[in-house]
Design a protein around this motif. Structure first.
Motif, mmCIF file in Angstrom:
data_model
loop_
_atom_site.group_PDB
_atom_site.id
_atom_site.type_symbol
_atom_site.label_atom_id
_atom_site.label_comp_id
_atom_site.label_asym_id
_atom_site.label_seq_id
_atom_site.Cartn_x
_atom_site.Cartn_y
_atom_site.Cartn_z
ATOM 1 N N TYR A 83 -11.387 5.345 2.703
ATOM 2 C CA TYR A 83 -12.591 5.758 3.434
ATOM 3 C C TYR A 83 -13.772 4.805 3.241
ATOM 4 C CZ TYR A 83 -9.694 9.891 3.559
ATOM 5 O OH TYR A 83 -8.629 10.736 3.712
ATOM 6 N N ASP A 84 -13.503 3.610 2.698
ATOM 7 C CA ASP A 84 -14.557 2.602 2.587
ATOM 8 C C ASP A 84 -14.136 1.278 3.203
ATOM 9 O OD1 ASP A 84 -17.189 1.645 1.366
ATOM 10 O OD2 ASP A 84 -15.746 0.205 0.542
ATOM 11 N N ARG A 85 -12.929 0.816 2.915
ATOM 12 C CA ARG A 85 -12.448 -0.444 3.483
ATOM 13 C C ARG A 85 -10.944 -0.580 3.344
ATOM 14 N NH1 ARG A 85 -16.194 -4.378 0.902
ATOM 15 N NH2 ARG A 85 -17.492 -2.530 1.136
ATOM 16 N N SER A 86 -10.367 -1.250 4.307
ATOM 17 C CA SER A 86 -8.945 -1.593 4.265
ATOM 18 C C SER A 86 -8.805 -3.016 4.761
ATOM 19 C CB SER A 86 -8.129 -0.639 5.142
ATOM 20 O OG SER A 86 -6.758 -0.979 5.104
ATOM 21 N N CYS A 97 6.108 -4.910 8.238
ATOM 22 C CA CYS A 97 5.263 -4.540 9.370
ATOM 23 C C CYS A 97 4.293 -3.442 8.940
ATOM 24 C CB CYS A 97 6.102 -4.043 10.536
ATOM 25 S SG CYS A 97 7.024 -5.339 11.376
ATOM 26 N N LEU A 98 3.057 -3.578 9.359
ATOM 27 C CA LEU A 98 2.020 -2.615 8.990
ATOM 28 C C LEU A 98 1.120 -2.363 10.186
ATOM 29 C CD1 LEU A 98 -0.059 -2.490 5.734
ATOM 30 C CD2 LEU A 98 -1.247 -2.518 7.925
ATOM 31 N N TYR A 99 0.744 -1.100 10.366
ATOM 32 C CA TYR A 99 -0.213 -0.716 11.395
ATOM 33 C C TYR A 99 -1.400 -0.025 10.741
ATOM 34 C CZ TYR A 99 -2.303 2.429 14.886
ATOM 35 O OH TYR A 99 -3.188 3.137 15.675
ATOM 36 N N TYR A 100 -2.603 -0.598 10.963
ATOM 37 C CA TYR A 100 -3.841 0.018 10.505
ATOM 38 C C TYR A 100 -4.497 0.686 11.702
ATOM 39 C CZ TYR A 100 -8.746 0.624 9.476
ATOM 40 O OH TYR A 100 -9.991 1.181 9.366
ATOM 41 N N ARG A 101 -4.766 1.990 11.606
ATOM 42 C CA ARG A 101 -5.389 2.720 12.709
ATOM 43 C C ARG A 101 -6.895 2.496 12.699
ATOM 44 N NH1 ARG A 101 -3.253 7.347 11.975
ATOM 45 N NH2 ARG A 101 -1.711 7.256 13.665
ATOM 46 N N SER A 154 -9.913 4.491 10.755
ATOM 47 C CA SER A 154 -9.364 5.428 9.778
ATOM 48 C C SER A 154 -9.841 5.134 8.362
ATOM 49 C CB SER A 154 -7.836 5.387 9.807
ATOM 50 O OG SER A 154 -7.347 4.158 9.293
ATOM 51 N N LEU A 155 -10.075 3.851 8.060
ATOM 52 C CA LEU A 155 -10.466 3.397 6.724
ATOM 53 C C LEU A 155 -9.467 3.872 5.651
ATOM 54 C CD1 LEU A 155 -14.331 3.865 6.943
ATOM 55 C CD2 LEU A 155 -13.048 1.735 7.054
ATOM 56 N N LYS A 156 -8.215 3.988 6.065
ATOM 57 C CA LYS A 156 -7.114 4.255 5.142
ATOM 58 C C LYS A 156 -6.289 2.980 4.986
ATOM 59 C CE LYS A 156 -6.706 9.173 6.289
ATOM 60 N NZ LYS A 156 -5.787 10.237 6.800
ATOM 61 N N PRO A 157 -5.517 2.855 3.907
ATOM 62 C CA PRO A 157 -4.746 1.616 3.699
ATOM 63 C C PRO A 157 -3.891 1.239 4.903
ATOM 64 C CG PRO A 157 -4.693 2.956 1.720
ATOM 65 C CD PRO A 157 -5.355 3.789 2.776
ATOM 66 N N TYR A 158 -3.212 2.197 5.486
ATOM 67 C CA TYR A 158 -2.412 1.951 6.687
ATOM 68 C C TYR A 158 -1.948 3.296 7.251
ATOM 69 C CZ TYR A 158 1.354 2.447 3.233
ATOM 70 O OH TYR A 158 2.163 2.895 2.221
ATOM 71 N N HIS A 169 -0.477 -8.970 1.761
ATOM 72 C CA HIS A 169 -1.204 -8.484 0.589
ATOM 73 C C HIS A 169 -2.264 -7.486 1.059
ATOM 74 C CE1 HIS A 169 0.694 -11.980 -1.305
ATOM 75 N NE2 HIS A 169 0.285 -12.647 -0.241
ATOM 76 N N ARG A 170 -2.333 -6.327 0.400
ATOM 77 C CA ARG A 170 -3.206 -5.246 0.829
ATOM 78 C C ARG A 170 -4.270 -4.952 -0.222
ATOM 79 N NH1 ARG A 170 2.034 -2.892 1.659
ATOM 80 N NH2 ARG A 170 1.601 -1.300 0.100
#
Length: 251
Positions: free
Chosen positions: A41-44, A198-202, A205-209, A35-36
């Motif tokens: 640019y604020d939170r992921s 599968c998900l990768y958060y950089r 980055s404060l982007k969703p993924y 769940h995302r």
């Protein structure tokens, strides 16, 4: 049963989950356990769930309601990821209590309302973080030595994580490791199965993924990964040192 894992590396956070919720001779059903929640640019924030499906669904529903109703506290008002972990734990405990209270209807022998979660992500101004939230509501974070967390059916997929994953492991390597860990679990436990998410958060980055994909049971990549792992692990086994130097010569 289910299996979810998350890995924290310098590049960012990797999440992987199966989608099987029931397996048997007559019925197999699936439900996303990833769940995302994000504001660019604020939170992921990514939440993985395992355990009682009714409890985990109720927790997700309450998080959504608190957002829609602009509750006194919700995940958009949290300053730290740890605050969100506390919040998820509190909701989970409340939902479980509905089934364990003396006035609750009897659900039958062996009924277990507990649920476990992995929460990871980043809030602006703070470093990325990863937490395992227990059914009791408390939580722990990943360690430097073992920078990963698992929930559900954890034992079959743990050895590869122990051998490969380190904080400086490149994210693509960590994602492949997560998939091998997942496939090892699927091979040994029929209650864990595709589709895999599968998900990768950089990091920062404060982007969703940065990367996200799903793999169905017969996806060509999953088949190639499974075959390659089987072939290479068999070859590695054949190259192990002979026992001749420790076995007595009976000839």
């Amino acid at each position: 049963m289910t299996y979810c894992l998350a890995i924290a590396v310098e590049d960012g956070l990797i999440f992987c989950s199966d989608s099987r919720t029931n397996a048997g001779p007559d019925r197999v059903s699936t439900y996303s356990k990833m769940h995302r929640f994000s504001v660019a640019y604020d939170r992921s924030l990514i939440l993985l769930s395992a355990g009682n499906l009714a409890t985990s669904q109720a927790v997700i529903a309450q998080i959504q309601r608190d957002l829609e109703e602009d509750a006194k506290f919700n995940i958009l008002k949290a300053r730290y990821v740890a605050d969100v972990a506390d919040y998820v734990g509190e909701i989970s405990v409340r939902e479980q209590a509905k089934y364990t209270a003396s006035s609750a209807p009897v659900a039958g022998p062996g009924f277990n309302a507990s649920a476990t979660f992995i929460l990871g992500g980043q809030i602006k101004g703070h470093p990325q973080a990863l937490y395992l939230i227990y059914p009791e509501g408390n939580h722990i974070t990943a360690s430097e030595l073992y920078p990963y967390l698992q929930i559900g059916e954890t034992k079959y997929g743990k050895p590869i994580l122990d051998r490969i994953v380190r904080p400086d492991t490149p994210y693509e390597t960590a994602m492949r490791c997560a998939l091998v860990s997942m496939d090892s679990t699927i091979r040994s436990n029929a209650t864990v199965g595709p589709p895999l998410e599968c998900l990768y958060y950089r990091n920062d980055s404060l982007k969703p993924y940065a990367r996200y994909f799903t793999l169905e049971e017969h996806h060509p990549y999953l088949a190639k990964l499974r075959q390659s792992w089987d072939d290479n692990i068999r070859e590695a086994f054949e190259k192990l040192p002979s026992l001749s130097e420790v076995l007595e010569d009976d000839d």
